[in-house]
Design a protein around this motif. Sequence first.
Motif, mmCIF file in Angstrom:
data_model
loop_
_atom_site.group_PDB
_atom_site.id
_atom_site.type_symbol
_atom_site.label_atom_id
_atom_site.label_comp_id
_atom_site.label_asym_id
_atom_site.label_seq_id
_atom_site.Cartn_x
_atom_site.Cartn_y
_atom_site.Cartn_z
ATOM 1 N N LEU A 46 0.926 -1.159 0.044
ATOM 2 C CA LEU A 46 0.006 0.106 -0.184
ATOM 3 C C LEU A 46 0.898 1.184 -0.186
ATOM 4 O O LEU A 46 1.792 1.493 0.519
ATOM 5 N N GLY A 47 0.788 2.032 -1.012
ATOM 6 C CA GLY A 47 1.562 3.559 -1.384
ATOM 7 C C GLY A 47 0.634 4.397 -0.456
ATOM 8 O O GLY A 47 -0.515 4.658 -0.426
ATOM 9 N N VAL A 48 1.503 5.413 0.174
ATOM 10 C CA VAL A 48 1.124 6.571 1.066
ATOM 11 C C VAL A 48 1.928 7.733 0.473
ATOM 12 O O VAL A 48 3.100 7.601 0.357
ATOM 13 N N ASN A 49 1.236 8.647 -0.127
ATOM 14 C CA ASN A 49 1.882 10.130 -0.619
ATOM 15 C C ASN A 49 2.180 10.920 0.529
ATOM 16 O O ASN A 49 1.209 11.370 1.079
ATOM 17 N N SER A 50 3.357 10.773 0.991
ATOM 18 C CA SER A 50 3.753 11.717 2.054
ATOM 19 C C SER A 50 4.385 13.044 1.747
ATOM 20 O O SER A 50 4.762 13.875 2.578
ATOM 21 N N THR A 51 4.261 13.254 0.643
ATOM 22 C CA THR A 51 4.697 14.691 0.078
ATOM 23 C C THR A 51 3.683 15.836 0.211
ATOM 24 O O THR A 51 2.430 15.443 0.179
ATOM 25 N N ARG A 52 4.133 16.857 0.462
ATOM 26 C CA ARG A 52 3.169 18.268 0.607
ATOM 27 C C ARG A 52 3.908 19.376 -0.109
ATOM 28 O O ARG A 52 4.779 19.708 0.249
ATOM 29 N N PRO A 53 2.956 19.823 -1.137
ATOM 30 C CA PRO A 53 3.561 20.895 -1.891
ATOM 31 C C PRO A 53 4.030 22.074 -1.128
ATOM 32 O O PRO A 53 4.866 22.790 -1.283
ATOM 33 N N ARG A 54 3.195 22.315 -0.040
ATOM 34 C CA ARG A 54 3.538 23.500 0.975
ATOM 35 C C ARG A 54 4.905 23.437 1.447
ATOM 36 O O ARG A 54 5.357 24.411 2.398
ATOM 37 N N ARG A 55 5.263 22.302 1.919
ATOM 38 C CA ARG A 55 6.711 22.029 2.296
ATOM 39 C C ARG A 55 7.702 21.993 1.549
ATOM 40 O O ARG A 55 7.575 21.606 0.242
ATOM 41 N N HIS A 56 8.940 21.990 1.894
ATOM 42 C CA HIS A 56 10.104 21.605 1.065
ATOM 43 C C HIS A 56 10.445 20.315 1.071
ATOM 44 O O HIS A 56 10.140 19.606 0.117
ATOM 45 N N THR A 57 11.027 19.825 2.055
ATOM 46 C CA THR A 57 11.516 18.451 2.204
ATOM 47 C C THR A 57 10.666 17.510 3.196
ATOM 48 O O THR A 57 10.767 16.300 3.307
ATOM 49 N N VAL A 58 10.146 18.193 4.010
ATOM 50 C CA VAL A 58 9.392 17.373 4.936
ATOM 51 C C VAL A 58 8.151 16.651 4.869
ATOM 52 O O VAL A 58 7.363 17.423 3.821
ATOM 53 N N GLY A 59 7.893 15.526 5.166
ATOM 54 C CA GLY A 59 6.807 14.826 4.583
ATOM 55 C C GLY A 59 5.794 14.690 5.873
ATOM 56 O O GLY A 59 5.995 14.979 7.034
#
Length: 269
Positions: free
Chosen positions: A110-123
């Motif tokens: 199961l994949g989880v998209n941990s990216t957030r456009p408002r952040r730089h590197t933090v998931g």
Amino acid sequence: MSCLLHISDTHFGTEQPEVVVALLALARDHAPDLLVLSGDVTQRARRRQFRAARDFLDIVPALATMVLPGNHDIPLFNLAARIFAPYRNYQEVLAVPLEPEFESDELLVLGVNSTRPRRHTVGEVSAAQVTRVADRLRQARMGQLRIVVAHQPVRAIRDSDTKNLLRGHEAAVRAWSEAGADLILGGHVHLPHLRPLKEVFPDLPRQVWSVLAGTAVSSRVRDDIPNSVNLIRYSARETIPCCTIERWDYGAPGRFLLAHRQLLALQRP
């Protein structure tokens, strides 16, 4: 027996052609049922970099592929694209969902998209994502190896990497452990590791393992650790549930070589 090839942080745009060739050879030798690429597919989320990744995925000798975005797969310098269409290049070129799922007789991944456009590197993982994955884990069939994949790690082995931990990972680890997860795969820090999560969460209802892949093919290696990938082997036919995690490092003579192998005993809910 099922075989999963776990790679991460390919950073196409900084790939080393000889390492790409060696990785393709490794996949050809072991014929994985599934290739999992746990984020940072590209260096700067440019279309030509995604096309290079697409070309690789089209020829990799694996029965199926599963790709997740990393923070580098969102535009950094193009602020308009980052705000209004952060995943456009990713989805148009790779043509894959942001939260993929793979299921076979022996595997549930199961994949989880941990990216957030408002952040730089933090998931980050949201409460809704935690619940969705936990609910799906509870639907796993008897005998399946249950795996969750996110880009950022849920365990740090160096103090300098605690800032890179997935935000919300404490609640996620506890919920996914209770729901039956065996492994949580990731990357991001360019350091391979295999660690039991009960070492940092002693109150977990059952053991879950954190499995990070290193830098797959990019020149962006860290701390003199070579390019590195994982092979995960599992058979539901074993009397005692277990899986084998193998770390393969790139080295002379231009090949990936077995660096470490560990047998994990699995607990069932």
